[in-house]
Write an enzyme that holds these catalytic residues in place. Sequence first.
Site, PDB file in Angstrom:
ATOM      1  N   THR A 162       0.812  -1.297   0.045  1.00  0.00           N
ATOM      2  CA  THR A 162       0.060   0.063  -0.174  1.00  0.00           C
ATOM      3  C   THR A 162       0.772   1.377  -0.069  1.00  0.00           C
ATOM      4  OG1 THR A 162      -0.262   0.024   2.451  1.00  0.00           O
ATOM      5  CG2 THR A 162      -1.763  -1.198   1.309  1.00  0.00           C
ATOM      6  N   SER A 173       0.667   5.466   0.435  1.00  0.00           N
ATOM      7  CA  SER A 173      -0.382   6.776   0.823  1.00  0.00           C
ATOM      8  C   SER A 173      -0.258   7.690  -0.324  1.00  0.00           C
ATOM      9  CB  SER A 173       0.155   7.276   1.863  1.00  0.00           C
ATOM     10  OG  SER A 173       0.375   6.734   3.057  1.00  0.00           O
ATOM     11  N   SER A 187       6.485   1.172   0.494  1.00  0.00           N
ATOM     12  CA  SER A 187       7.287   1.085  -0.548  1.00  0.00           C
ATOM     13  C   SER A 187       8.756   1.773  -0.525  1.00  0.00           C
ATOM     14  CB  SER A 187       6.576   1.984  -1.723  1.00  0.00           C
ATOM     15  OG  SER A 187       6.634   3.461  -1.326  1.00  0.00           O
ATOM     16  N   ASP A 212       7.728  -4.706  14.293  1.00  0.00           N
ATOM     17  CA  ASP A 212       6.308  -3.978  14.780  1.00  0.00           C
ATOM     18  C   ASP A 212       6.582  -2.506  14.991  1.00  0.00           C
ATOM     19  OD1 ASP A 212       4.004  -3.069  15.742  1.00  0.00           O
ATOM     20  OD2 ASP A 212       3.730  -4.909  16.999  1.00  0.00           O
ATOM     21  N   THR A 261      -1.347  -2.179  12.620  1.00  0.00           N
ATOM     22  CA  THR A 261      -2.078  -3.286  13.423  1.00  0.00           C
ATOM     23  C   THR A 261      -0.973  -4.379  13.458  1.00  0.00           C
ATOM     24  OG1 THR A 261      -3.711  -4.944  12.935  1.00  0.00           O
ATOM     25  CG2 THR A 261      -2.768  -4.257  10.921  1.00  0.00           C
ATOM     26  N   GLN A 280      -3.316  -7.974   9.242  1.00  0.00           N
ATOM     27  CA  GLN A 280      -3.035  -7.440   7.981  1.00  0.00           C
ATOM     28  C   GLN A 280      -3.251  -8.141   6.871  1.00  0.00           C
ATOM     29  OE1 GLN A 280      -0.360  -4.324   7.709  1.00  0.00           O
ATOM     30  NE2 GLN A 280       0.025  -4.491   5.515  1.00  0.00           N
TER      31      GLN A 280
HETATM   32  C1  LIG Z   1      -0.488   3.375   3.661  1.00  0.00           C
HETATM   33  S1  LIG Z   1       1.145   2.412   3.880  1.00  0.00           S
HETATM   34  C2  LIG Z   1       2.326   3.482   4.125  1.00  0.00           C
HETATM   35  C3  LIG Z   1       2.921   3.727   2.734  1.00  0.00           C
HETATM   36  C4  LIG Z   1       4.333   4.563   2.958  1.00  0.00           C
HETATM   37  N1  LIG Z   1       4.150   5.563   3.648  1.00  0.00           N
HETATM   38  C5  LIG Z   1       4.854   4.573   1.428  1.00  0.00           C
HETATM   39  O1  LIG Z   1       5.723   5.597   1.506  1.00  0.00           O
HETATM   40  O2  LIG Z   1       4.895   3.530   0.621  1.00  0.00           O
HETATM   41  C6  LIG Z   1       0.990   1.617   5.596  1.00  0.00           C
HETATM   42  C7  LIG Z   1       1.866   0.650   5.762  1.00  0.00           C
HETATM   43  O3  LIG Z   1       2.019   0.275   7.252  1.00  0.00           O
HETATM   44  C8  LIG Z   1       2.328  -0.969   7.612  1.00  0.00           C
HETATM   45  N2  LIG Z   1       1.994  -1.314   8.981  1.00  0.00           N
HETATM   46  C9  LIG Z   1       0.644  -1.621   9.367  1.00  0.00           C
HETATM   47  N3  LIG Z   1       0.681  -1.800  10.786  1.00  0.00           N
HETATM   48  C10 LIG Z   1       2.050  -1.953  10.916  1.00  0.00           C
HETATM   49  C11 LIG Z   1       2.963  -2.275  12.077  1.00  0.00           C
HETATM   50  N4  LIG Z   1       2.348  -2.399  13.251  1.00  0.00           N
HETATM   51  N5  LIG Z   1       4.333  -2.141  12.099  1.00  0.00           N
HETATM   52  C12 LIG Z   1       4.940  -1.831  10.888  1.00  0.00           C
HETATM   53  N6  LIG Z   1       4.172  -1.682   9.695  1.00  0.00           N
HETATM   54  C13 LIG Z   1       3.058  -1.403   9.944  1.00  0.00           C
HETATM   55  C14 LIG Z   1       1.523  -1.844   6.364  1.00  0.00           C
HETATM   56  O4  LIG Z   1       2.196  -2.892   6.170  1.00  0.00           O
HETATM   57  C15 LIG Z   1       1.815  -0.682   5.085  1.00  0.00           C
HETATM   58  O5  LIG Z   1       3.004  -0.838   4.575  1.00  0.00           O
END
Ligand SMILES: C[S@@+](CC[C@H](N)C(=O)[O-])C[C@H]1O[C@@H](n2cnc3c(N)ncnc32)[C@H](O)[C@@H]1O
Length: 210
Positions: free
Chosen positions: A40, A42, A71, A124, A199, A204
Amino acid sequence: MLRLSVMFPMGMLLFRTMAWTSSGISHSQLVENLRSYQATISAPHMHAHALECLKDHLYEGARALDVGSGSGYLAACMARMVGPSGLVVGVDHIRQLVEQSISNIRADDPSLLAADRLKLIVGDGRLGYEEDAPYDAIHVGAAAAIVPEELLQQLKPGGRLVIPVGGRDSRQLLEQYDKAMDGNITHTPLMEVIYVPLTDRESQWSGREL
Ligand SMILES: C[S@@+](CC[C@H](N)C(=O)[O-])C[C@H]1O[C@@H](n2cnc3c(N)ncnc32)[C@H](O)[C@@H]1O
């Protein structure tokens, strides 16, 4: 040849979030690409907004943490802002995304990785990354139900945390937390947003092979 393309609200594959696209020249390639593009990212304006909020804390030589680095795009932007004497740590809990982010950055600007200006870690992000704390700037790219205490602790006096806060199905607000030099924390709500949840890995991917 007909190029198949789909626009998914991300929630149909992972969670609800901004729309994204994937394509292929056949149905099977489209499905294959959808499978491989489960990352994903943003919306660009949210990245721009986050950098605007954090810009005074991303000075030459600063230390920054990007939680949910996906990314690697935003983490790379932050690394360019803090320059050769700074450090950015990106943390994502999905190993494949971290590997993909490393290859994205290696293809675009390998100097960021070679010079140890940018570290991309599997972990995490709710726990932050103690090893390189404290940070001048912390960005969280996924919505937390509550602000993780570890992130506030790992913020340097004078530092700033920008984080979306709220549940998957409830109102989310982008919030700013500033730690004063005496350790006092002030909180400023910025705007309503929609982010994927911060999460645990299992929730996820719910049943997907990792
Ligand atoms: C919307 S994306 C962020 C995109 C990022 N800013 C970029 O430049 O590509 C949200 C990300 O949060 C990660 N994520 C969700 N929960 C997490 C956690 N507990 N620890 C680490 N990453 C987490 C997801 O795997 C996902 O890659």
